[in-house]
Design a protein around this motif. Structure first.
Motif, PDB file in Angstrom:
ATOM      1  N   VAL A  80      -7.936  21.235   3.182  1.00  0.00           N
ATOM      2  CA  VAL A  80      -7.667  20.081   4.041  1.00  0.00           C
ATOM      3  C   VAL A  80      -7.951  20.399   5.506  1.00  0.00           C
ATOM      4  CG1 VAL A  80      -5.893  19.218   2.494  1.00  0.00           C
ATOM      5  CG2 VAL A  80      -5.239  20.615   4.453  1.00  0.00           C
ATOM      6  N   ILE A  81      -8.321  19.359   6.221  1.00  0.00           N
ATOM      7  CA  ILE A  81      -8.447  19.454   7.667  1.00  0.00           C
ATOM      8  C   ILE A  81      -7.438  18.492   8.255  1.00  0.00           C
ATOM      9  CG2 ILE A  81      -9.979  19.104   9.628  1.00  0.00           C
ATOM     10  CD1 ILE A  81     -12.274  19.891   7.874  1.00  0.00           C
ATOM     11  N   LYS A  82      -6.457  19.024   8.925  1.00  0.00           N
ATOM     12  CA  LYS A  82      -5.400  18.178   9.484  1.00  0.00           C
ATOM     13  C   LYS A  82      -5.965  17.316  10.595  1.00  0.00           C
ATOM     14  CE  LYS A  82      -1.815  21.627   8.670  1.00  0.00           C
ATOM     15  NZ  LYS A  82      -1.163  22.738   9.385  1.00  0.00           N
ATOM     16  N   LEU A  83      -5.325  16.177  10.780  1.00  0.00           N
ATOM     17  CA  LEU A  83      -5.803  15.258  11.811  1.00  0.00           C
ATOM     18  C   LEU A  83      -5.718  15.894  13.193  1.00  0.00           C
ATOM     19  CD1 LEU A  83      -4.374  11.898  10.458  1.00  0.00           C
ATOM     20  CD2 LEU A  83      -6.704  12.782  10.320  1.00  0.00           C
ATOM     21  N   SER A  84      -4.679  16.654  13.423  1.00  0.00           N
ATOM     22  CA  SER A  84      -4.556  17.283  14.737  1.00  0.00           C
ATOM     23  C   SER A  84      -5.685  18.300  14.950  1.00  0.00           C
ATOM     24  CB  SER A  84      -3.192  17.956  14.870  1.00  0.00           C
ATOM     25  OG  SER A  84      -2.991  18.884  13.837  1.00  0.00           O
ATOM     26  N   GLU A  85      -6.110  18.943  13.878  1.00  0.00           N
ATOM     27  CA  GLU A  85      -7.228  19.890  14.003  1.00  0.00           C
ATOM     28  C   GLU A  85      -8.537  19.161  14.280  1.00  0.00           C
ATOM     29  OE1 GLU A  85      -5.885  23.411  10.909  1.00  0.00           O
ATOM     30  OE2 GLU A  85      -6.825  21.625  10.100  1.00  0.00           O
ATOM     31  N   LEU A  86      -8.641  17.979  13.685  1.00  0.00           N
ATOM     32  CA  LEU A  86      -9.843  17.171  13.858  1.00  0.00           C
ATOM     33  C   LEU A  86      -9.939  16.648  15.295  1.00  0.00           C
ATOM     34  CD1 LEU A  86     -11.863  16.456  11.692  1.00  0.00           C
ATOM     35  CD2 LEU A  86     -10.468  14.514  11.092  1.00  0.00           C
ATOM     36  N   PHE A  87      -8.828  16.110  15.769  1.00  0.00           N
ATOM     37  CA  PHE A  87      -8.815  15.546  17.121  1.00  0.00           C
ATOM     38  C   PHE A  87      -8.927  16.642  18.174  1.00  0.00           C
ATOM     39  CE2 PHE A  87      -5.904  11.926  15.392  1.00  0.00           C
ATOM     40  CZ  PHE A  87      -6.976  11.422  14.676  1.00  0.00           C
ATOM     41  N   GLY A  88      -8.503  17.846  17.793  1.00  0.00           N
ATOM     42  CA  GLY A  88      -8.522  18.931  18.751  1.00  0.00           C
ATOM     43  C   GLY A  88      -9.705  19.876  18.574  1.00  0.00           C
ATOM     44  N   VAL A 148       0.852  -1.187   0.000  1.00  0.00           N
ATOM     45  CA  VAL A 148       0.000   0.000   0.000  1.00  0.00           C
ATOM     46  C   VAL A 148       0.888   1.237   0.000  1.00  0.00           C
ATOM     47  CG1 VAL A 148      -1.701   1.337   1.313  1.00  0.00           C
ATOM     48  CG2 VAL A 148      -1.899  -1.146   1.203  1.00  0.00           C
ATOM     49  N   CYS A 149       0.570   2.172  -0.887  1.00  0.00           N
ATOM     50  CA  CYS A 149       1.351   3.400  -0.965  1.00  0.00           C
ATOM     51  C   CYS A 149       1.160   4.211   0.310  1.00  0.00           C
ATOM     52  CB  CYS A 149       0.938   4.228  -2.175  1.00  0.00           C
ATOM     53  SG  CYS A 149       1.462   3.457  -3.717  1.00  0.00           S
ATOM     54  N   GLY A 150       2.266   4.498   0.958  1.00  0.00           N
ATOM     55  CA  GLY A 150       2.219   5.220   2.229  1.00  0.00           C
ATOM     56  C   GLY A 150       2.331   6.722   2.032  1.00  0.00           C
ATOM     57  N   PRO A 151       2.563   7.413   3.119  1.00  0.00           N
ATOM     58  CA  PRO A 151       2.547   8.874   3.066  1.00  0.00           C
ATOM     59  C   PRO A 151       3.871   9.471   2.585  1.00  0.00           C
ATOM     60  CG  PRO A 151       3.065   8.171   5.269  1.00  0.00           C
ATOM     61  CD  PRO A 151       2.839   6.915   4.474  1.00  0.00           C
ATOM     62  N   HIS A 183      -5.920  11.673   4.071  1.00  0.00           N
ATOM     63  CA  HIS A 183      -4.925  10.604   4.186  1.00  0.00           C
ATOM     64  C   HIS A 183      -5.430   9.463   5.059  1.00  0.00           C
ATOM     65  CE1 HIS A 183      -2.061  14.122   3.451  1.00  0.00           C
ATOM     66  NE2 HIS A 183      -2.006  13.383   2.375  1.00  0.00           N
ATOM     67  N   ALA A 184      -6.330   9.781   5.947  1.00  0.00           N
ATOM     68  CA  ALA A 184      -6.780   8.763   6.900  1.00  0.00           C
ATOM     69  C   ALA A 184      -7.515   7.631   6.194  1.00  0.00           C
ATOM     70  CB  ALA A 184      -7.696   9.401   7.942  1.00  0.00           C
ATOM     71  N   ARG A 185      -8.202   7.977   5.126  1.00  0.00           N
ATOM     72  CA  ARG A 185      -9.057   6.985   4.481  1.00  0.00           C
ATOM     73  C   ARG A 185      -8.289   5.758   3.985  1.00  0.00           C
ATOM     74  NH1 ARG A 185     -14.546   5.713   1.538  1.00  0.00           N
ATOM     75  NH2 ARG A 185     -14.553   7.536   0.228  1.00  0.00           N
ATOM     76  N   PRO A 186      -7.260   5.877   3.142  1.00  0.00           N
ATOM     77  CA  PRO A 186      -6.598   4.661   2.671  1.00  0.00           C
ATOM     78  C   PRO A 186      -6.009   3.846   3.812  1.00  0.00           C
ATOM     79  CG  PRO A 186      -5.300   6.596   2.103  1.00  0.00           C
ATOM     80  CD  PRO A 186      -6.631   7.078   2.567  1.00  0.00           C
ATOM     81  N   PHE A 187      -5.451   4.512   4.802  1.00  0.00           N
ATOM     82  CA  PHE A 187      -4.766   3.752   5.833  1.00  0.00           C
ATOM     83  C   PHE A 187      -5.755   3.008   6.731  1.00  0.00           C
ATOM     84  CE2 PHE A 187      -1.756   7.326   4.857  1.00  0.00           C
ATOM     85  CZ  PHE A 187      -1.073   6.571   3.919  1.00  0.00           C
ATOM     86  N   ILE A 188      -6.924   3.585   6.917  1.00  0.00           N
ATOM     87  CA  ILE A 188      -7.963   2.887   7.663  1.00  0.00           C
ATOM     88  C   ILE A 188      -8.583   1.791   6.795  1.00  0.00           C
ATOM     89  CG2 ILE A 188     -10.272   3.161   8.678  1.00  0.00           C
ATOM     90  CD1 ILE A 188      -9.268   5.884   9.770  1.00  0.00           C
TER      91      ILE A 188
END
Length: 499
Positions: A294-302, A28-31, A41-46
């Motif tokens: 984009v919405i960064k993951l840190s922004e989402l979690f925070g 799987v192509c990573g980041p 980015h979260a979608r493919p990895f999940i």
RNA sequence: GGUCCGGUGGCCGAGUGGCUAGGCAGAGCUCUGCAAAAGCUUCCACAGCGGUUCGAAUCCGCUCUGGACCUCCA
């Protein structure tokens, strides 16, 4: 029953058969670790984590390889050739590898938050420069690449005419026709080094100011974008492996180029099944750097992004993604995430209630509900076997929740379900929710908090007994404000859930 | 311009010929001191127009419309 997957190569669902019995090789192509990961980015990895987990649950031994791209990609924006990592490093005043390390750490942190299993091998591009150079040399030797001013380009034209005869034309995966493309490719300047517009870089000569550089037979430079995946997948999974995954936006040119490179070297299309997840959109538009949305993951979690009214737990994101089939677009909004959050809460509480159900009777009722439950349960595997339809499995689970809660609250007769059905439910829910979907509850196993709440619950109980509803309601309402919800159970006990 | 994929109820989203998808939101009821939670019931769909068919959200055609890729991109 057998697993069927949608293969981007054939554009059809095909029965999955691994090359070696009992084993699966998956790449799987990573980041690209030149910046912080965002929701897209979260979608493919999940998605591929769940696919990995499902393959494991089917009993396969899986070698899951996911790369880290830490050698800057060659970027062509108009006339400028730019290395993402190099230029970002200059901006942030960091050594390139320092930058790469920083974002690799952040990426791993996010993967842990999502409860993604680590891949079996996580190779880096910079750690495989030698392999990439070797592969490029092989391609040159076979006559499918040429050197120009210290750079090496893949000769798409020649590849296409030679391999078309073998039924492997360039464009096989993306359905592109190279002749037609001649006229439609946009004009790019400074392309004179290439013999043809379709040619892509295998190795790029590094200008003096370029800080990421390696010695090669063609001078100092850095590898092209596509070659790393070919080199690393070949090294760890062989000339031909089972599954290659990634986002749909990688189909062209990235995966197309990978196929061409690997086919020259290994004489085979590298992977049998090409799986691609669709994009996450926002207001109907792909979430991506180029769109500045984009919405960064840190922004989402925070909960710090302007579009968000609150923070979202990583499990909410995971659940949100699993509620949609991986090949459909998924439209993001604050509202949709709130809905997902509530849905997950309901599902998870149902799951916890289920695990607490005691099997008492030993009757084997022939109730309609019992057979309905068994039917819904039996479909879990069917749905997953049908191209990993997590959405349908979740829908079935939601249909089972009222039965579970009804039993718990005695709204249904205790013997509505047979003991064996209850056991099947308990086992299957656990396997699916925890092992395959990789969801987990935030178990509040805090003795202090529990003690404090028990105290409040008892005080409230006494107040209620004295019909002092002012006190009892104050306790209940103030706790709600703090995110603790008291639940008066049917049997007179009080439980609580923490948000 | 080329290639491809969509348009489903207030929102998110399954679903490829006949059967309630599901979640969130809304309404009513049961329970409750009142609530919440839970359970039960319920409203709101298949972009439009034709065609095929006993029957279409699902197949075909056209129209409108959104998006992806063609350049880095998950």
């Amino acid at each position: 029953m057998s697993l069927r997957v949608h293969n981007s190569l054939s554009r059809k669902k095909e029965t999955f058969k691994s090359i070696t019995d009992g084993h699966v090789g998956m790449y799987v192509c990573g980041p690209t670790v030149s910046g912080e990961s965002h929701l897209g980015h979260a979608r493919p990895f999940i998605t591929f984590d769940v696919i990995y987990r499902y393959l494991l649950s089917l009993g396969y031994k899986v070698r899951y390889v996911r790369n880290i791209t830490d050698a800057g990609h060659f970027e062509e924006e108009g006339r400028e050739a730019e290395d993402k990592i190099s230029s970002k490093a200059v901006i942030e005043k960091l050594e390139p590898m320092e930058l790469v390390q920083k974002y690799t750490n952040l990426f791993h942190w996010a993967m842990t938050q999502f409860n993604n299993l680590p891949p079996s091998i996580e190779p880096t591009a910079t750690g495989h420069i030698v392999e990439q150079i070797n592969m490029i040399e092989e391609i040159i030797k076979d006559g499918y690449a040429y050197v120009a001013n210290g750079s090496v380009y893949f000769d798409v034209e020649k590849y296409n005419s030679d391999f078309s005869k073998k039924g492997q034309p360039y464009g096989l995966l993306s359905g592109r026709n190279i002749e037609e493309q001649q006229d439609t490719t946009r004009e790019l300047e400074n392309q004179d080094e290439k013999r043809n517009k379709n040619d892509f870089a295998l190795w790029k000569n590094a200008p003096p100011e370029h800080i990421m550089r390696w010695k090669s037979p063609w001078g100092e430079g850095f590898p092209g974008w596509h070659i790393e995946c070919s080199a690393m997948s070949t090294k760890y999974l062989g000339d031909e492996f089972d599954i290659h995954g990634g986002g749909m936006d990688l189909i062209f040119p990235h995966h197309e180029c990978e196929i061409a490179q690997s086919t020259v070297c290994n004489h085979k299309t590298p992977a049998r099944y090409w799986l691609h997840n669709n994009m996450i959109t926002i207001n109907g538009r792909k979430m991506g750097k180029s769109y500045n949305n984009v919405i960064k993951l840190s922004e989402l979690f925070g909960g710090t992004h302007p579009l968000l009214t609150q923070a979202f737990h990583p499990m909410t994101i995971r659940f949100f993604i699993l509620q949609t089939h991986y090949r459909s677009t998924l439209d993001f909004s604050n509202e949709a995430l709130i809905a997902a959050e509530k849905g997950l809460k309901r599902l998870w509480e149902g799951y916890e209630n289920l695990q607490k159900l005691r099997v008492t009777s030993n009757q084997q009722p022939e109730t309609e509900t019992d057979s309905k439950a068994l039917k819904l349960l039996g479909e879990f595997d069917e749905f997953m076997d049908d191209d990993f339809n997590t959405a349908k499995v979740l829908a079935n689970m939601f249909e089972l929740v009222p039965i579970i809660n009804g039993l718990k609250n005695k709204q249904l007769e205790a013997d509505t379900l047979s003991p064996s059905t209850i056991q099947s439910l308990q086992q299957k829910f656990k396997i699916y929710l925890e092992d395959i979907f990789g969801l987990r509850g935030d178990s509040v196993d805090n003795e202090q908090l529990n003690g404090v709440l028990q105290l409040l619950i008892n005080i409230r109980k006494e107040a209620k007994a004295k019909k002092d509803f002012v006190t009892s309601d104050t306790i209940r309402n103030e706790l709600i404000k703090l995110g603790v919800q008291l639940k008066d159970e049917k049997d007179g006990t009080v439980s609580y859930s923490v948000n």
